[in-house]
Design a protein around this motif. Structure first.
Motif, PDB file in Angstrom:
ATOM      1  N   VAL A 255       0.850  -1.190   0.000  1.00  0.00           N
ATOM      2  CA  VAL A 255       0.000   0.000   0.000  1.00  0.00           C
ATOM      3  C   VAL A 255       0.885   1.239   0.000  1.00  0.00           C
ATOM      4  O   VAL A 255       1.781   1.383   0.827  1.00  0.00           O
ATOM      5  CB  VAL A 255      -0.933  -0.001   1.236  1.00  0.00           C
ATOM      6  N   GLY A 256       0.658   2.117  -0.946  1.00  0.00           N
ATOM      7  CA  GLY A 256       1.479   3.298  -1.127  1.00  0.00           C
ATOM      8  C   GLY A 256       2.373   3.215  -2.343  1.00  0.00           C
ATOM      9  O   GLY A 256       2.906   4.234  -2.795  1.00  0.00           O
ATOM     10  N   SER A 257       2.532   2.018  -2.884  1.00  0.00           N
ATOM     11  CA  SER A 257       3.356   1.847  -4.079  1.00  0.00           C
ATOM     12  C   SER A 257       2.539   2.175  -5.321  1.00  0.00           C
ATOM     13  O   SER A 257       1.367   1.810  -5.411  1.00  0.00           O
ATOM     14  CB  SER A 257       3.870   0.409  -4.168  1.00  0.00           C
ATOM     15  N   PRO A 258       3.127   2.864  -6.307  1.00  0.00           N
ATOM     16  CA  PRO A 258       2.384   3.177  -7.535  1.00  0.00           C
ATOM     17  C   PRO A 258       2.203   1.968  -8.445  1.00  0.00           C
ATOM     18  O   PRO A 258       1.517   2.060  -9.462  1.00  0.00           O
ATOM     19  CB  PRO A 258       3.248   4.248  -8.210  1.00  0.00           C
ATOM     20  N   ARG A 259       2.764   0.825  -8.092  1.00  0.00           N
ATOM     21  CA  ARG A 259       2.685  -0.375  -8.920  1.00  0.00           C
ATOM     22  C   ARG A 259       2.016  -1.525  -8.167  1.00  0.00           C
ATOM     23  O   ARG A 259       2.338  -2.684  -8.355  1.00  0.00           O
ATOM     24  CB  ARG A 259       4.090  -0.799  -9.371  1.00  0.00           C
ATOM     25  N   ASN A 260       1.065  -1.179  -7.287  1.00  0.00           N
ATOM     26  CA  ASN A 260       0.404  -2.212  -6.481  1.00  0.00           C
ATOM     27  C   ASN A 260      -0.898  -2.718  -7.097  1.00  0.00           C
ATOM     28  O   ASN A 260      -1.618  -3.499  -6.483  1.00  0.00           O
ATOM     29  CB  ASN A 260       0.135  -1.707  -5.065  1.00  0.00           C
ATOM     30  N   GLY A 261      -1.253  -2.285  -8.298  1.00  0.00           N
ATOM     31  CA  GLY A 261      -2.429  -2.821  -8.977  1.00  0.00           C
ATOM     32  C   GLY A 261      -3.669  -1.973  -8.783  1.00  0.00           C
ATOM     33  O   GLY A 261      -3.697  -1.000  -8.009  1.00  0.00           O
ATOM     34  N   ASN A 262      -4.722  -2.353  -9.496  1.00  0.00           N
ATOM     35  CA  ASN A 262      -5.963  -1.573  -9.480  1.00  0.00           C
ATOM     36  C   ASN A 262      -6.697  -1.663  -8.152  1.00  0.00           C
ATOM     37  O   ASN A 262      -7.273  -0.684  -7.684  1.00  0.00           O
ATOM     38  CB  ASN A 262      -6.887  -2.045 -10.605  1.00  0.00           C
ATOM     39  N   LEU A 263      -6.720  -2.851  -7.529  1.00  0.00           N
ATOM     40  CA  LEU A 263      -7.473  -3.015  -6.288  1.00  0.00           C
ATOM     41  C   LEU A 263      -6.942  -2.113  -5.190  1.00  0.00           C
ATOM     42  O   LEU A 263      -7.682  -1.310  -4.613  1.00  0.00           O
ATOM     43  CB  LEU A 263      -7.438  -4.479  -5.856  1.00  0.00           C
ATOM     44  N   LEU A 264      -5.664  -2.243  -4.877  1.00  0.00           N
ATOM     45  CA  LEU A 264      -5.091  -1.412  -3.812  1.00  0.00           C
ATOM     46  C   LEU A 264      -5.055   0.054  -4.218  1.00  0.00           C
ATOM     47  O   LEU A 264      -5.214   0.945  -3.367  1.00  0.00           O
ATOM     48  CB  LEU A 264      -3.685  -1.907  -3.481  1.00  0.00           C
ATOM     49  N   GLY A 265      -4.866   0.333  -5.499  1.00  0.00           N
ATOM     50  CA  GLY A 265      -4.852   1.726  -5.947  1.00  0.00           C
ATOM     51  C   GLY A 265      -6.190   2.406  -5.752  1.00  0.00           C
ATOM     52  O   GLY A 265      -6.264   3.558  -5.294  1.00  0.00           O
ATOM     53  N   ILE A 266      -7.279   1.717  -6.090  1.00  0.00           N
ATOM     54  CA  ILE A 266      -8.618   2.300  -5.900  1.00  0.00           C
ATOM     55  C   ILE A 266      -8.928   2.452  -4.415  1.00  0.00           C
ATOM     56  O   ILE A 266      -9.538   3.444  -3.988  1.00  0.00           O
ATOM     57  CB  ILE A 266      -9.668   1.426  -6.605  1.00  0.00           C
ATOM     58  N   LEU A 267      -8.509   1.482  -3.595  1.00  0.00           N
ATOM     59  CA  LEU A 267      -8.735   1.602  -2.148  1.00  0.00           C
ATOM     60  C   LEU A 267      -7.982   2.796  -1.575  1.00  0.00           C
ATOM     61  O   LEU A 267      -8.497   3.491  -0.678  1.00  0.00           O
ATOM     62  CB  LEU A 267      -8.304   0.312  -1.451  1.00  0.00           C
ATOM     63  N   GLU A 268      -6.774   3.054  -2.065  1.00  0.00           N
ATOM     64  CA  GLU A 268      -6.037   4.232  -1.615  1.00  0.00           C
ATOM     65  C   GLU A 268      -6.758   5.514  -2.010  1.00  0.00           C
ATOM     66  O   GLU A 268      -6.792   6.488  -1.241  1.00  0.00           O
ATOM     67  CB  GLU A 268      -4.632   4.221  -2.204  1.00  0.00           C
ATOM     68  N   LEU A 269      -7.360   5.527  -3.197  1.00  0.00           N
ATOM     69  CA  LEU A 269      -8.113   6.708  -3.629  1.00  0.00           C
ATOM     70  C   LEU A 269      -9.345   6.918  -2.761  1.00  0.00           C
ATOM     71  O   LEU A 269      -9.642   8.044  -2.334  1.00  0.00           O
ATOM     72  CB  LEU A 269      -8.517   6.542  -5.091  1.00  0.00           C
ATOM     73  N   LEU A 270     -10.068   5.834  -2.461  1.00  0.00           N
ATOM     74  CA  LEU A 270     -11.263   5.950  -1.616  1.00  0.00           C
ATOM     75  C   LEU A 270     -10.903   6.362  -0.196  1.00  0.00           C
ATOM     76  O   LEU A 270     -11.692   7.022   0.485  1.00  0.00           O
ATOM     77  CB  LEU A 270     -12.024   4.619  -1.600  1.00  0.00           C
ATOM     78  N   ALA A 271      -9.718   5.955   0.257  1.00  0.00           N
ATOM     79  CA  ALA A 271      -9.309   6.290   1.623  1.00  0.00           C
ATOM     80  C   ALA A 271      -9.145   7.792   1.819  1.00  0.00           C
ATOM     81  O   ALA A 271      -9.233   8.284   2.956  1.00  0.00           O
ATOM     82  CB  ALA A 271      -8.006   5.568   1.962  1.00  0.00           C
ATOM     83  N   GLU A 272      -8.928   8.532   0.745  1.00  0.00           N
ATOM     84  CA  GLU A 272      -8.806   9.985   0.869  1.00  0.00           C
ATOM     85  C   GLU A 272     -10.139  10.629   1.250  1.00  0.00           C
ATOM     86  O   GLU A 272     -10.162  11.751   1.751  1.00  0.00           O
ATOM     87  CB  GLU A 272      -8.297  10.571  -0.441  1.00  0.00           C
TER      88      GLU A 272
END
Length: 735
Positions: A255-272
């Motif tokens: 989590v926090g890596s720009p290459r962690n995939g769509n699932l974790l990337g979308i969760l990071e966006l929602l966490a904002e």
């Protein structure tokens, strides 16, 4: 003072030791008797645990054992153990008695019978649904939520007393089955002091406030709510990605890596924008294995599997309610180029036909027996009756029917494949196309290996930019900076495209595939019925047949785009027979002296058109059986009573296990109702589907049951024709 090293040590005898031990035990019991018990500080009206024989196992359940135990006793109170634990009381106090009542008519058939002989016959008493309600003096009906029936023991129990009461009665213990006096006993029980105390205690137990462990219970509830909210966000994200066919994983799961995939990337966006998810990621992310966070790929795959199983169960359940269905089995390779069987079904959902994908199965072979066994095994595992299947469609149906063993790919004839794998050469092609084509233009693409309809855009791109493609190939073949292999390939393709034969077939297939593609899209409509599909295929066959006489038209068009009017054969030497091998020429007729144009027409163009017509004729022949059985449903409003009875009688003979002889009378009566609903008939709607919607929406199911069954069987027969234009020929079977 004696020396301890010289004085011998005296040991107590066994009798003395036992006497001292008995005195110590007696003093301990006296001390405990004087100490007040913890229960004396509280007023307890309800039980926590029912007393049990100490010889029996009186262990407590841990959470894993409890969940395993409750999974078997979920809907049957009669199977509860004698020892009701604290965990079970808390579980059922929160869950309620809805799933335990089992007051439906089917479950009550298992009640313990009570024989009551009468004068002329024996009357058997059983538990009835009326026992689960109470009628007040003002005639209001109140549900007895506390009364539960056990399908296993065939007796009734008091849900509240079995959990909370300390008195051992039949309703709280072994079960009540005296149906003759059940009404009186239930009325007495529900106003008894013990029952009222049990109900109040159970309601209080279900609440958090007022408990000795109130704070712990509130913390537990907060943790449950916390994980549920986060899990709901994660599941919604997985559904979002799966619906759009996107990739879930990336190069890592950090989590926090720009290459962690769509699932974790979308969760990071929602966490904002979601504080609870932001807290979850901050607290539980990147903790490694063994730390629960619902963010790993393993959990993601498990959730996808659970959602897939739930969707499959829902589709199978709806499919069973519809009863009749059509199944389509296709062989499709995935990205690893390994074949797998795709199972698609069509059935009626309400008043609308639906086509649903069920599953992928590992391909066990292309033989008809292997495909049939794989399908039957899958249907049997999900308890789907194959006898309710009214139509089957298979890929590689040549193996299913034992005929038509040919490759449909040969229909294309010889046509060049033009591909651009280099960005530099692709830029040359785009430059040539953009100069002479204002606005939008078609670009070359690879031919599809699975569907003819996907080739329509590829052939259109060739015909639309034929001269520009030739210029690009000439530029590449003369460019010394290009690799030799690229220059040779470009020169070879340019030579192919400069021939009259290639240009002729490019124009021909552009016309054919454009119509195939348009017809295919129409056939993919889930509400398309078989009669309309047959008309579309018949019109397509007529279109292909008309092309047999259009050779001259295609030749003239080919001469314009290829800038040549000579056939390849006219530039080659004609081979003759060796006279020495056949000196007398017995039985040999002289070769026909045909021009290159006539020879190419007879040997290449006409066979392709004829083969297409034969393929369409074979497909239509499979549907003629359905038309002969159900075709009259399309125009029943124009048939007289005698013809309706004759058509209905013929259909009943075929489906004797599904239809009754009264179908003819139902059709005659229904025809008189059609005029009343014609104002609701849509022009883009088929008559058969309109009739079915009338029966479904107006609740005429009980009035015209056989007519509805006939319509349902007919409407499920239309299948998705996307695979009709597949690489391999296919065949439909109607049951």
């Amino acid at each position: 003072m004696s020396d301890r090293h010289k004085t011998p040590r005296v040991f107590a005898s066994g009798s003395q030791k036992r006497k001292l031990q008995a005195e110590r035990v007696k003093k301990s019991e006296e001390s405990l008797a004087k100490t007040p018990k913890l229960t004396s500080f509280f007023t307890s009206l309800n039980k926590e645990e029912i007393p049990q024989d100490p010889k029996k196992n009186n262990r407590r359940f841990n959470k894993a054992e409890l969940s395993e135990e409750l999974s078997g006793l979920k809907n049957d109170i009669g199977l509860w153990p004698v020892n009701i634990t604290k965990e079970m009381i808390d579980y059922w106090a929160k869950k309620g008695s809805t799933e335990l009542q089992n007051c439906d008519q089917v479950s009550l058939q298992n009640s313990v019978p009570q024989d009551q002989p009468r004068d002329t016959s024996n009357f058997v008493r059983k538990c009835t649904k009326n026992m689960f309600t109470r009628r007040n003096k003002n005639q209001e009906t109140v549900n007895r939520f506390w009364l539960c029936f056990s399908p296993t023991t065939g007796k009734i129990y008091c849900y509240a007393c079995k959990l909370m009461s300390t008195q051992n009665t039949k309703l709280s213990g072994e079960g009540f089955s005296d149906w003759k006096h059940a009404s009186d006993r239930l009325c007495e029980h529900e106003i008894s002091k013990t029952h009222l105390e049990s109900v109040m205690g159970l309601l209080q137990r279900g609440r958090v406030t007022g408990r000795i462990d109130q704070e712990l219970a509130m913390q537990e509830a907060q943790q449950i709510e916390y994980w549920r909210k986060n899990l709901k966000i994660i599941v919604s994200t997985i559904k979002f990605i799966a619906e759009r066919g996107l990739a879930f994983r990336g190069d890592n799961e950090i989590v926090g890596s720009p290459r962690n995939g769509n699932l974790l990337g979308i969760l990071e966006l929602l966490a904002e924008y979601e504080p609870i998810l932001a807290t979850h990621l901050k607290t539980h992310a990147n903790k490694g294995s063994g730390h629960a966070n619902y963010l790993s790929s393993t959990i993601c795959e498990e959730l996808i599997s659970c959602m897939g199983d739930k969707v499959l169960t829902e589709i199978v359940s709806t499919m069973k309610k519809s009863k009749y269905y059509l199944v389509s089995v296709d062989s499709t390779p995935h990205e690893s180029h390994i074949d797998q069987l795709t199972i698609v079904v069509r059935y009626m959902e309400g008043s609308t036909p639906k086509e649903r994908f069920l599953t992928f199965l590992p391909n066990c072979g292309h033989s008809g027996k292997a495909t049939a066994n794989a399908l039957l095994t899958f249907l049997g595992d999900h308890q789907i009756d194959i006898m309710d299947c009214r139509g089957q469609s298979y890929d590689n149906a040549a193996n299913m029917s034992g005929k038509y063993k040919r490759d449909a790919g040969s229909y294309f004839g010889e046509k060049p494949f033009i591909g651009v794998s280099s960005s530099e050469r692709y830029g040359i092609l785009i430059e040539k196309l953009s100069k002479k084509k204002s606005g939008q233009f078609y670009v070359l693409r690879k031919l599809s290996d699975t569907r003819w309809s996907c080739r329509a855009e590829a052939t259109k791109a060739i015909v639309d930019g034929y001269s520009e493609i030739e210029e690009a190939l000439a530029s590449i073949s003369s460019d010394k900076e290009q690799k030799d292999i690229a220059r040779n390939e470009a020169a070879h393709l340019l030579q192919k495209m400069s021939s009259l034969e290639t240009a002729l077939f490019a124009i021909f297939w552009n016309d054919i595939l454009e119509r195939f593609n348009a017809t295919n899209k129409m056939l993919q409509d889930p509400q398309m019925i078989l009669e309309s599909a047959m008309r579309a295929l018949e019109s397509l066959k007529s279109f292909v047949e008309s092309k047999r006489n259009d050779f001259d038209k295609y030749e003239e068009a080919a001469k314009k785009i290829s800038q040549t009017d000579e056939y390849v054969q006219s530039r080659t030497r004609t081979r003759t027979r060796n006279v020495r091998l056949n000196p007398l020429n017995y039985g040999k007729a002289q070769d026909a002296n045909l021009s290159p144009k006539e020879k190419y027409k007879v040997s290449a163009f006409i066979p392709v058109v004829d083969q297409l017509c034969v393929s369409l004729t074979e497909r239509l022949h499979a549907y003629e059986t359905v038309r002969s059985r159900f075709g009259f449903l399309n125009h029943i409003d124009k048939m007289d009573a005698e013809n309706l009875h004759a058509a209905a009688e013929a259909l009943v003979k075929v489906y004797q296990d599904d239809l009754e002889p009264s179908l003819g009378n139902e059709l005659v009566q229904f025809v008189s109702l059609i005029d009343s609903y014609k104002k609701d008939y849509g022009k883009d709607q088929s008559p058969e589907l309109f009739y079915y919607q009338i029966l479904e929406d107006q609740n005429f199911r009980a009035t015209f049951p056989n007519f509805k069954i006939a319509l349902r069987m007919y409407l499920v027969l239309m299948r998705n024709h996307q695979r009709f234009f597949g690489k391999k020929s296919s065949e439909d079977f109607v049951l």
